[in-house]
Motif scaffolding. Structure first.
Motif, PDB file in Angstrom:
ATOM      1  N   LYS A 177       0.833  -1.193   0.000  1.00  0.00           N
ATOM      2  CA  LYS A 177       0.000   0.000   0.000  1.00  0.00           C
ATOM      3  C   LYS A 177       0.878   1.258   0.000  1.00  0.00           C
ATOM      4  CE  LYS A 177      -3.685   0.694  -0.035  1.00  0.00           C
ATOM      5  NZ  LYS A 177      -4.875   0.792   0.806  1.00  0.00           N
ATOM      6  N   GLY A 182      -1.077  -1.239  -7.321  1.00  0.00           N
ATOM      7  CA  GLY A 182      -2.409  -1.134  -7.916  1.00  0.00           C
ATOM      8  C   GLY A 182      -2.297  -1.042  -9.419  1.00  0.00           C
ATOM      9  N   TRP A 202      -1.802 -10.326  -1.973  1.00  0.00           N
ATOM     10  CA  TRP A 202      -2.234  -8.924  -1.818  1.00  0.00           C
ATOM     11  C   TRP A 202      -2.024  -8.138  -3.110  1.00  0.00           C
ATOM     12  CZ3 TRP A 202      -5.110  -9.738   1.902  1.00  0.00           C
ATOM     13  CH2 TRP A 202      -4.725 -10.178   3.157  1.00  0.00           C
ATOM     14  N   LEU A 206      -4.882  -6.171  -5.080  1.00  0.00           N
ATOM     15  CA  LEU A 206      -4.821  -4.715  -5.214  1.00  0.00           C
ATOM     16  C   LEU A 206      -4.770  -4.256  -6.666  1.00  0.00           C
ATOM     17  CD1 LEU A 206      -2.353  -3.989  -2.266  1.00  0.00           C
ATOM     18  CD2 LEU A 206      -4.780  -3.336  -2.356  1.00  0.00           C
TER      19      LEU A 206
END
Length: 355
Positions: A177, A182, A202, A206
């Motif tokens: 993050k 992303g 993850w 994402l």
């Protein structure tokens, strides 16, 4: 009952405990305060940190110690001053951190960076509470600690799956993050193990544009593909760093060996790329030349676990996306067997102890 004076669990008495010589015995929990929650433990994940602590790998351990900081269970006592909506009977969890200063004057604690609080932290085991009492972990029947660091487990997320997310999971979720993982990002995960397999899960969830698994050999290539990797780099192959130069925007390194080829890893980054280290070796990293940073404006960073806000966000993402970590359950009574097998590298990819 957790209100009893003594708790019971697997206690490490010295460095030999890392060799499967934990002893089941009674120990003193911290004194209950109105900011605390008592948890009746149903599951506790095994983390590499447990082995480091048991053998004093990161410095002298204050024995006796009860390790385990991927804890899930039932809240059976909730202090009246707990700052979260948690009720007796709720399914809850706690990760690697159980305390920070939480002062209104603390920049870290007031900006959702409690894991970097510079005014004093309490790790879930191996640390001390402000009272001076020892913090003990989750290879046990019960756990007691500050409710600010206890989290409701969302419906639809199994307890055995949630447990390893509370340390291993958030340790990779947080840097992804932070690194902007992303759409539009090309992401590499170094190490396909307990941490690395979470990193792949993850990054895929994402929405990374390209996801690359990086490992020494190819034995885990098929696993990596099943976990969401689009490509695979084996660092035992000659010229891998040249062949894949400038192909990634973000790398998260989960390996904890001291002799990693960091200069070659940095070659994989494109201009403005970021290398974030989360694996914690017992020895220093090798040096690298500043030109590796200057030539492409890349950065080398570190990341520690995750904040309470990130943990809650991660757990909800896991429930929403139906993310399923690769775990193997073992009875709590077999904790000694489990840590020996963990040290031998047998789990694929996390062990979870169950009461």
């Amino acid at each position: 009952m957790a209100s009893q004076q003594k708790f019971e669990g697997w206690v490490g008495l010295d460095k030999d405990s890392a060799e499967g010589k934990l002893v089941w015995q009674a120990y003193d929990p911290k004194t209950f305060e109105e900011t605390d929650i008592d948890i009746e433990i149903s599951h506790c994940g095994i983390c590499g940190s447990d082995l480091h602590a048991l053998r004093s790998g990161w410095g002298p351990t204050d024995y006796p110690i009860v390790v385990g900081h991927e804890i899930v269970g039932k809240a059976i006592r909730v202090g009246k001053n707990v700052d979260k909506k948690i009720s007796v009977g709720d399914r809850v969890g706690v990760g690697a951190q159980s305390g920070s200063c939480l002062r209104n004057s603390c920049r870290e604690c007031t900006h959702d960076y409690e894991q970097y609080c510079q005014n004093g932290q309490t790790t879930t085991y191996g640390g001390k509470w402000p009272s001076g009492e020892k913090a003990q972990g989750g290879y046990a029947k019960f756990w007691r600690g500050n409710g600010h660091f206890v989290f409701n487990i969302p419906e639809g997320l199994a307890s055995e799956d949630a447990a390893p997310m509370l340390c291993g999971g958030v340790t990779t979720y947080s840097p992804l993050k932070m690194g902007g993982c992303g759409p539009g990002k090309r992401v590499g995960i170094i190490g396909i193990g307990g941490l690395g397999h979470f990193g792949l899960l993850w990054a895929k969830a994402l929405g990374a544009d390209k996801l690359v698994a990086i490992s020494r050999g190819t034995s885990k290539k098929e696993d990596a593909k099943k976990l969401g990797a689009d490509d695979f780099i084996a660092t035992q192959e000659e010229g891998w760093e040249t062949k894949n130069a400038s192909s990634l925007d973000l790398i998260v390194s989960t390996v904890s060996g001291a002799n990693i080829p960091i200069m070659k890893y940095l070659q994989l980054l494109d201009v403005g790329g970021r290398f974030i280290q989360v694996g914690a070796p017992e020895d220093p990293f090798p040096q690298f030349h500043p030109f590796a940073l200057i030539a492409k404006r890349v950065s080398v960073e570190g990341s520690a676990i995750g904040s309470p806000k990130e943990i809650e966000e991660m757990l909800q993402l896991a429930a929403d996306k139906k993310i399923k970590p690769w775990i193997q359950e073992m009875p709590m009574k077999d904790a000694n067997k489990a840590i020996v097998q963990f040290e031998e590298g047998k789990p694929r990819y996390r062990y979870v102890l169950k009461n």
